[in-house]
Each structure stands twice: as C-alpha cells, then as structure tokens.
Design a protein around this motif. Structure first.
Motif, PDB file in Angstrom:
ATOM      1  N   GLN A   3       0.852  -1.179   0.000  1.00 27.60           N
ATOM      2  CA  GLN A   3       0.000   0.000   0.000  1.00 27.60           C
ATOM      3  C   GLN A   3       0.885   1.225   0.000  1.00 27.60           C
ATOM      4  O   GLN A   3       2.029   1.183   0.446  1.00 27.60           O
ATOM      5  CB  GLN A   3      -0.881   0.014   1.243  1.00 27.60           C
ATOM      6  CG  GLN A   3      -2.004  -0.987   1.199  1.00 27.60           C
ATOM      7  CD  GLN A   3      -2.980  -0.737   2.334  1.00 27.60           C
ATOM      8  OE1 GLN A   3      -2.611  -0.775   3.489  1.00 27.60           O
ATOM      9  NE2 GLN A   3      -4.221  -0.476   1.989  1.00 27.60           N
ATOM     10  N   LYS A   4       0.335   2.320  -0.483  1.00 33.22           N
ATOM     11  CA  LYS A   4       1.064   3.582  -0.475  1.00 33.22           C
ATOM     12  C   LYS A   4       0.574   4.393   0.716  1.00 33.22           C
ATOM     13  O   LYS A   4      -0.593   4.766   0.782  1.00 33.22           O
ATOM     14  CB  LYS A   4       0.831   4.330  -1.786  1.00 33.22           C
ATOM     15  CG  LYS A   4       1.888   5.358  -2.075  1.00 33.22           C
ATOM     16  CD  LYS A   4       1.796   5.829  -3.503  1.00 33.22           C
ATOM     17  CE  LYS A   4       3.177   6.131  -4.021  1.00 33.22           C
ATOM     18  NZ  LYS A   4       3.171   6.592  -5.387  1.00 33.22           N
ATOM     19  N   HIS A   5       1.471   4.605   1.676  1.00 33.57           N
ATOM     20  CA  HIS A   5       1.140   5.320   2.906  1.00 33.57           C
ATOM     21  C   HIS A   5       1.660   6.747   2.845  1.00 33.57           C
ATOM     22  O   HIS A   5       2.789   6.979   2.421  1.00 33.57           O
ATOM     23  CB  HIS A   5       1.770   4.620   4.113  1.00 33.57           C
ATOM     24  CG  HIS A   5       1.295   3.220   4.310  1.00 33.57           C
ATOM     25  ND1 HIS A   5       0.049   2.918   4.818  1.00 33.57           N
ATOM     26  CD2 HIS A   5       1.890   2.033   4.050  1.00 33.57           C
ATOM     27  CE1 HIS A   5      -0.091   1.614   4.875  1.00 33.57           C
ATOM     28  NE2 HIS A   5       1.008   1.049   4.413  1.00 33.57           N
ATOM     29  N   TRP A  42       5.466   9.818   0.667  1.00 30.07           N
ATOM     30  CA  TRP A  42       4.621   8.678   0.302  1.00 30.07           C
ATOM     31  C   TRP A  42       5.507   7.445   0.231  1.00 30.07           C
ATOM     32  O   TRP A  42       6.505   7.441  -0.492  1.00 30.07           O
ATOM     33  CB  TRP A  42       3.934   8.925  -1.045  1.00 30.07           C
ATOM     34  CG  TRP A  42       2.920  10.018  -0.956  1.00 30.07           C
ATOM     35  CD1 TRP A  42       3.102  11.329  -1.286  1.00 30.07           C
ATOM     36  CD2 TRP A  42       1.592   9.908  -0.464  1.00 30.07           C
ATOM     37  NE1 TRP A  42       1.955  12.034  -1.024  1.00 30.07           N
ATOM     38  CE2 TRP A  42       1.013  11.195  -0.527  1.00 30.07           C
ATOM     39  CE3 TRP A  42       0.824   8.836   0.017  1.00 30.07           C
ATOM     40  CZ2 TRP A  42      -0.297  11.436  -0.126  1.00 30.07           C
ATOM     41  CZ3 TRP A  42      -0.477   9.090   0.422  1.00 30.07           C
ATOM     42  CH2 TRP A  42      -1.031  10.370   0.344  1.00 30.07           C
ATOM     43  N   GLU A  44       5.660   3.256  -0.327  1.00 28.91           N
ATOM     44  CA  GLU A  44       5.014   2.026  -0.766  1.00 28.91           C
ATOM     45  C   GLU A  44       5.775   0.874  -0.131  1.00 28.91           C
ATOM     46  O   GLU A  44       6.969   0.702  -0.379  1.00 28.91           O
ATOM     47  CB  GLU A  44       5.048   1.932  -2.293  1.00 28.91           C
ATOM     48  CG  GLU A  44       3.989   1.023  -2.841  1.00 28.91           C
ATOM     49  CD  GLU A  44       3.852   1.156  -4.354  1.00 28.91           C
ATOM     50  OE1 GLU A  44       3.655   0.114  -4.993  1.00 28.91           O
ATOM     51  OE2 GLU A  44       3.954   2.292  -4.869  1.00 28.91           O
ATOM     52  N   VAL A  49       2.371   0.385   9.387  1.00 28.42           N
ATOM     53  CA  VAL A  49       2.415   1.840   9.542  1.00 28.42           C
ATOM     54  C   VAL A  49       3.233   2.245  10.765  1.00 28.42           C
ATOM     55  O   VAL A  49       3.991   3.208  10.712  1.00 28.42           O
ATOM     56  CB  VAL A  49       0.974   2.404   9.635  1.00 28.42           C
ATOM     57  CG1 VAL A  49       0.990   3.868  10.026  1.00 28.42           C
ATOM     58  CG2 VAL A  49       0.260   2.208   8.310  1.00 28.42           C
ATOM     59  N   THR A  68      -3.705   6.120   3.512  1.00 29.15           N
ATOM     60  CA  THR A  68      -3.256   5.445   2.292  1.00 29.15           C
ATOM     61  C   THR A  68      -3.789   6.172   1.063  1.00 29.15           C
ATOM     62  O   THR A  68      -4.773   6.908   1.131  1.00 29.15           O
ATOM     63  CB  THR A  68      -3.720   3.978   2.247  1.00 29.15           C
ATOM     64  OG1 THR A  68      -5.137   3.948   2.395  1.00 29.15           O
ATOM     65  CG2 THR A  68      -3.070   3.165   3.350  1.00 29.15           C
TER      66      THR A  68
END
Length: 69
Positions: A3-5, A42, A44, A49, A68
């Motif tokens: 996921q892109k956080h 950002w 990935e 987290v 996200t």
C-alpha cells in the motif's frame, strides 16, 4: 499487497528530505516519493504503519500519518 502510505514530515529544506531519503534507503524494501513543498512522504511498502512511522521519526522531525493513497 503493498500500500502507499502518506506521512506528513516537518521537513523545511533539502537537508531534511536528504535525511529522510537516507533512512528509507536503509530499509531496502520500500519505494517512496518525497514532496518537500507539501512536507509529504509517500511510502510504498508491505511493512506496517507503526514501523514506518518510527523509522521516519529517526530523522528527528515531527511525523504524522495521513493515510493510504
């Protein structure tokens, strides 16, 4: 699945973003984009987290998890 956080990091200059880059490069298994103008990072990654937040805090700046993308 990665996921892109998004993280808000109190970066004020190229030196700050450079510190973030060095820290994240050490992880090896992440891809990231730094938006210095908006103080955003950002990341990935498949890492959680909490781990990513603690890693970013090593740069000595305030870090806030945004969510996200």
């Amino acid at each position: 699945m990665t996921q892109k956080h998004g993280f808000e990091v109190a970066m004020t200059c190229e030196g700050c973003s450079g510190a973030v880059t060095r820290i994240l490069n050490k992880l090896g298994d992440v891809t990231f984009d730094i938006d210095l103008a908006n103080k955003m990072v950002w990341i990935e990654s498949e890492r959680d987290v909490e781990f990513l937040t603690e890693t970013l805090k090593k740069c000595g700046k305030e870090v806030k998890y945004i969510g996200t993308k």
